[in-house]
Scaffold this active site. Structure first.
Site, short mmCIF file in Angstrom:
data_model
loop_
_atom_site.label_atom_id
_atom_site.label_comp_id
_atom_site.label_asym_id
_atom_site.label_seq_id
_atom_site.Cartn_x
_atom_site.Cartn_y
_atom_site.Cartn_z
N CYS A 168 0.93 -1.19 -0.05
CA CYS A 168 -0.01 -0.04 0.06
C CYS A 168 0.86 1.33 -0.04
O CYS A 168 0.28 2.30 -0.09
CB CYS A 168 -0.92 0.03 1.06
SG CYS A 168 -2.09 -1.68 1.35
N HIS A 308 -2.95 7.95 6.63
CA HIS A 308 -2.88 6.64 5.56
C HIS A 308 -4.51 6.18 5.94
O HIS A 308 -5.30 5.77 4.98
CB HIS A 308 -2.07 5.59 5.97
CG HIS A 308 -2.15 4.54 5.25
ND1 HIS A 308 -2.07 4.32 3.97
CD2 HIS A 308 -2.31 3.16 5.65
CE1 HIS A 308 -2.03 3.17 3.32
NE2 HIS A 308 -2.19 2.18 4.46
N THR A 312 -9.23 0.45 9.20
CA THR A 312 -9.17 -0.92 10.04
C THR A 312 -8.72 -0.53 11.42
O THR A 312 -8.12 0.64 11.57
CB THR A 312 -8.19 -1.77 9.11
OG1 THR A 312 -6.92 -1.03 9.23
CG2 THR A 312 -8.36 -2.01 7.81
N GLU A 319 -1.53 4.31 13.88
CA GLU A 319 -1.33 5.54 13.22
C GLU A 319 -1.65 6.90 14.09
O GLU A 319 -0.81 7.96 14.23
CB GLU A 319 -2.26 5.84 11.75
CG GLU A 319 -1.43 7.17 11.28
CD GLU A 319 -2.12 7.29 9.59
OE1 GLU A 319 -1.45 8.03 8.85
OE2 GLU A 319 -3.04 6.19 9.46
N LYS A 338 -9.16 8.08 2.17
CA LYS A 338 -9.70 6.89 1.70
C LYS A 338 -11.24 7.06 2.49
O LYS A 338 -12.13 6.09 1.80
CB LYS A 338 -8.87 5.69 2.65
CG LYS A 338 -7.49 5.63 1.84
CD LYS A 338 -6.93 4.35 2.52
CE LYS A 338 -5.44 4.16 2.16
NZ LYS A 338 -4.67 5.28 2.42
N HIS A 343 -9.62 2.47 -0.71
CA HIS A 343 -8.02 2.08 -0.81
C HIS A 343 -7.43 1.73 -1.99
O HIS A 343 -7.94 0.68 -2.61
CB HIS A 343 -7.76 1.15 0.08
CG HIS A 343 -6.31 0.96 0.75
ND1 HIS A 343 -5.53 1.33 -0.15
CD2 HIS A 343 -5.74 0.52 1.61
CE1 HIS A 343 -4.21 1.09 0.49
NE2 HIS A 343 -4.49 0.41 1.66
N PHE A 402 1.05 -3.50 3.97
CA PHE A 402 1.30 -4.83 4.32
C PHE A 402 2.67 -5.38 4.17
O PHE A 402 3.42 -4.88 3.07
CB PHE A 402 0.48 -5.92 3.60
CG PHE A 402 -0.98 -5.84 3.98
CD1 PHE A 402 -1.51 -5.41 5.07
CD2 PHE A 402 -2.01 -6.50 3.14
CE1 PHE A 402 -2.81 -5.38 5.35
CE2 PHE A 402 -3.37 -6.37 3.61
CZ PHE A 402 -3.71 -5.85 4.80
#
Length: 415
Positions: A168, A308, A312, A319, A338, A343, A402
């Site tokens: 990402c 970001h 989730t 963050e 987002k 995303h 990831f």
């Protein structure tokens, strides 16, 4: 420039921007949608018919492929390459008529997290019982380096053509690495950005199996809600975003319009877990500190943060803690694109950094779509409800992928 910039090295500026995003097929449309906090998520009939575990996402509106591609390319090029070429050509056109002035000193850097996986899925499903019928150009579609190669061929760029795959963070990584090559003197200009087209049944279902995606199929436009207590995962999206980067003196010599500078770049790896960030936000805070140091700026110089913010639980919490570690109680306004565009995987970091720069020029911070209340947001100054007017100052854009791939960019608007 307003802040930033170091006298001991070449300064790298942005002179062109091109996007093909779920929020719009132009920069103007995308900015307007972010400021309006209008989610682009919708049910995708192809996913529904295929029985995908999640059947919604954020798609790019019709953008007139025929105006970017030849008839032969229209037959041969997949969705990934079409999005990349269109956004790249828009960025080049936006930068003015004299780019690239020196093809051998120019480069094309592309980030992609999924690459041609969706096209490989389609080829496998269509031709699994008749492999002798697979089209001859399938390999050119599925290789991750295809967008960079096709864009370079289109522009006649004979310098470096590189592809980055850091999940990402791919698009942001491509921009940061391009900045390094220009600073070193190896290149003068680079077209850099990211692209992904992951809205296929198996790809979407695979992410859903990880419990990474929201499952609000009854209200897709409300599904992505960064930092909200009721968040349940991100919304998959497609898109492409590119910027033209060049040495400041080169841009001035050719009379290019300068949007601003990419002044800071930080990159590190969170080795705690392949899919979950460090809970205390420490590694994310380190990459932010690296980008600030690279830009020779302090936390107090930052006007706003483009987070970001995947929607989730673990990512948003980590963050928020990272931003708290960096800024303390003096956190600048924070937004999370987002919530609007979903995303875009490899394109996300490039899109968000470009929008952060353009919004910083306007002194505006968009509200986070679908945010109502969140305990993690209490750690930061999250913008909600309406856009916020701020002074024209540098902005910070974060990308966490990831595999623990972390990237942070600091952008400084031109006066």
């Amino acid at each position: 420039m307003t802040g930033g910039g170091r006298p001991d090295r070449e300064r790298v500026v942005v002179t062109g921007v091109g996007v093909k995003s779920p929020a719009g097929t132009t920069v103007k449309e995308s900015l307007a949608a972010l400021l309006a906090a209008e989610s682009a998520a919708t049910t995708i009939p192809e996913l529904t018919r295929a029985g995908a575990v999640v059947d919604f996402g954020c798609t790019v509106p019709e953008f007139g492929r025929e105006s970017y591609l030849t008839p032969k390319e229209m037959r041969q090029i997949d969705r990934l390459n079409a999005l990349a070429i269109a956004a790249a050509m828009d960025a080049v056109a936006d930068s003015g008529p004299h780019w690239p002035a020196s093809p051998g000193r120019s480069g094309v850097f592309v980030g992609t997290g999924i690459g041609g996986l969706g096209t490989m899925e389609l080829a496998a499903m269509t031709h699994q019982h008749r492999p002798h019928r697979i089209p001859a150009f399938t390999v050119l579609r599925v290789m991750n380096s295809s967008p960079a190669a096709r864009i370079s061929a289109r522009l006649g760029v004979s310098g470096l053509t590189l592809t980055f795959s850091t999940a990402c963070a791919s698009g942001a990584t491509a921009i940061g690495e391009a900045v390094r090559r220009i600073r070193s003197g190896e290149l003068t200009t680079v077209l850099a950005g990211g692209v992904d087209a992951p809205l296929t049944p198996l790809v979407v279902s695979a992410f859903a199996a990880m419990r990474a995606l929201s499952t609000r199929m009854d209200v897709p436009h409300e599904a992505c809600r960064p930092f909200d207590d009721d968040r349940d995962g991100f919304v998959m999206a497609e898109g492409a975003a590119f910027v033209v980067l060049e040495r400041l003196d080169h841009a001035m010599e050719r009379g290019a319009r300068v949007y601003g500078e990419v002044a800071g770049y930080g990159v590190n790896t969170d080795t705690g877990d392949l899919v979950s960030p460090s809970a205390d936000g420490g590694v994310a805070a380190e990459v932010i500190a690296m980008a600030l140091a690279d830009a020779a700026l302090s936390p107090g110089d930052i006007g706003h943060v483009s987070a970001h913010g995947t929607s989730t639980v673990l990512n948003d919490r980590s963050e928020a803690r990272a931003l708290e570690l960096i800024f303390g109680e003096a956190c600048p306004p924070v937004t999370a694109p987002k919530g609007v565009v979903g995303h875009m995987i490899g394109a996300a970091g490039a899109f968000e950094a470009a929008m952060a720069l353009l919004l910083a020029r306007e002194g505006l911070v968009p509200p986070v779509a679908n945010f109502r209340a969140g305990r993690d947001a209490d750690r930061i100054d999250l913008v909600s409800g309406a856009p916020r007017r701020i002074p024209v100052k540098p902005a910070l854009s974060t990308s966490f992928g990831f595999g623990g791939q972390n990237t942070c960019l600091v952008v400084v608007p031109a006066p």
